[in-house]
Design a protein around this motif. Structure first.
Motif, mmCIF file in Angstrom:
data_model
loop_
_atom_site.group_PDB
_atom_site.id
_atom_site.type_symbol
_atom_site.label_atom_id
_atom_site.label_comp_id
_atom_site.label_asym_id
_atom_site.label_seq_id
_atom_site.Cartn_x
_atom_site.Cartn_y
_atom_site.Cartn_z
ATOM 1 N N SER A 21 0.992 -1.220 0.038
ATOM 2 C CA SER A 21 0.051 -0.023 0.091
ATOM 3 C C SER A 21 0.927 1.238 0.013
ATOM 4 O O SER A 21 1.811 1.321 0.601
ATOM 5 C CB SER A 21 -0.910 -0.102 1.268
ATOM 6 N N GLU A 30 -6.121 12.687 -6.176
ATOM 7 C CA GLU A 30 -6.871 12.486 -7.894
ATOM 8 C C GLU A 30 -6.032 13.198 -8.846
ATOM 9 O O GLU A 30 -6.476 12.835 -9.884
ATOM 10 C CB GLU A 30 -8.180 12.798 -7.522
ATOM 11 N N GLY A 55 -7.108 5.672 -12.428
ATOM 12 C CA GLY A 55 -7.177 4.285 -12.410
ATOM 13 C C GLY A 55 -7.343 3.426 -13.846
ATOM 14 O O GLY A 55 -7.115 2.298 -13.760
ATOM 15 N N SER A 71 -3.496 -0.753 -8.214
ATOM 16 C CA SER A 71 -4.750 -0.326 -8.376
ATOM 17 C C SER A 71 -4.725 0.940 -7.370
ATOM 18 O O SER A 71 -3.769 1.144 -6.824
ATOM 19 C CB SER A 71 -5.974 -1.448 -7.865
ATOM 20 N N ARG A 72 -5.868 1.800 -7.572
ATOM 21 C CA ARG A 72 -5.791 2.976 -6.641
ATOM 22 C C ARG A 72 -7.264 3.067 -5.925
ATOM 23 O O ARG A 72 -8.390 2.851 -6.546
ATOM 24 C CB ARG A 72 -5.489 4.187 -7.287
ATOM 25 N N ASN A 73 -7.316 3.838 -4.833
ATOM 26 C CA ASN A 73 -8.581 4.123 -4.378
ATOM 27 C C ASN A 73 -8.662 5.489 -3.998
ATOM 28 O O ASN A 73 -7.871 5.991 -2.933
ATOM 29 C CB ASN A 73 -9.068 3.279 -2.989
ATOM 30 N N ASN A 74 -9.131 6.733 -4.748
ATOM 31 C CA ASN A 74 -8.963 8.099 -4.689
ATOM 32 C C ASN A 74 -9.695 8.554 -3.453
ATOM 33 O O ASN A 74 -9.331 9.418 -3.095
ATOM 34 C CB ASN A 74 -9.267 8.766 -5.946
ATOM 35 N N ALA A 75 -10.671 7.570 -2.917
ATOM 36 C CA ALA A 75 -11.403 8.216 -1.911
ATOM 37 C C ALA A 75 -10.630 8.234 -0.482
ATOM 38 O O ALA A 75 -10.869 8.635 0.391
ATOM 39 C CB ALA A 75 -12.432 7.259 -1.601
ATOM 40 N N ASN A 76 -9.717 7.374 -0.626
ATOM 41 C CA ASN A 76 -8.724 7.091 0.654
ATOM 42 C C ASN A 76 -7.240 7.514 0.464
ATOM 43 O O ASN A 76 -6.500 7.062 1.260
ATOM 44 C CB ASN A 76 -8.927 5.674 1.525
ATOM 45 N N ASN A 77 -6.996 8.135 -0.670
ATOM 46 C CA ASN A 77 -5.896 8.443 -1.178
ATOM 47 C C ASN A 77 -4.723 7.381 -1.107
ATOM 48 O O ASN A 77 -3.614 7.664 -0.495
ATOM 49 C CB ASN A 77 -5.278 9.559 -0.188
ATOM 50 N N THR A 78 -5.064 6.191 -1.668
ATOM 51 C CA THR A 78 -4.024 4.935 -1.319
ATOM 52 C C THR A 78 -3.877 4.111 -2.829
ATOM 53 O O THR A 78 -4.821 4.305 -3.508
ATOM 54 C CB THR A 78 -4.587 3.854 -0.529
ATOM 55 N N TYR A 80 -2.286 0.631 -4.387
ATOM 56 C CA TYR A 80 -1.827 -0.847 -4.144
ATOM 57 C C TYR A 80 -1.171 -1.434 -5.306
ATOM 58 O O TYR A 80 -1.211 -1.192 -6.419
ATOM 59 C CB TYR A 80 -3.214 -1.616 -3.784
#
Length: 120
Positions: A21, A30, A55, A71-78, A80
């Motif tokens: 992570s 974002e 993404g 991959s990425r999750n822009n909602a939690n700024n992470t 993977y």
């Protein structure tokens, strides 16, 4: 202050899996592409994978294609990095980095890295 913090490294046997992570803060996450790089002892740092702002686009170095997934999750700024079928040659310090420009090879911000060790 921009910070990138990697986590998830460790010791794993060949054929095993790890998920790294990269947690970002201090930037508009974002609007940044994020890449993973690695550096093994005595070797130069090498590109592993990168992912575009939304993404939808990703790129991998040949040696990890089909084994690693970014991959990425822009909602939690992470961001993977799922690493499967690990090989001893994957042993390295893994670092994440961020840039506003997906097509660049120059990244503006870097994390400190997390150690991945794959035993044979």
């Amino acid at each position: 202050q921009v910070r990138l913090v990697e986590s998830g490294g460790g010791l794993v046997q060949a054929g095993g899996s790890l998920r790294l992570s990269c947690a970002a803060s201090g930037l508009s996450f974002e609007t940044y592409a994020v890449g993973w790089f690695r550096q093994a002892p005595g070797k130069e740092r090498e590109f592993v994978a990168k992912i575009a702002l939304d993404g939808r686009i990703a790129d991998y170095t040949d040696s990890v294609q089909g084994r690693f997934t970014i991959s990425r999750n822009n909602a939690n700024n992470t961001v993977y990095l799922q690493m499967n079928s690990l090989e001893p040659e994957d042993t390295a310090v893994y670092l994440c980095a961020a840039t506003p420009y997906y097509m660049t090879t120059n990244f503006d911000y870097w994390g400190q890295g997390t150690q991945v060790t794959v035993s044979s």
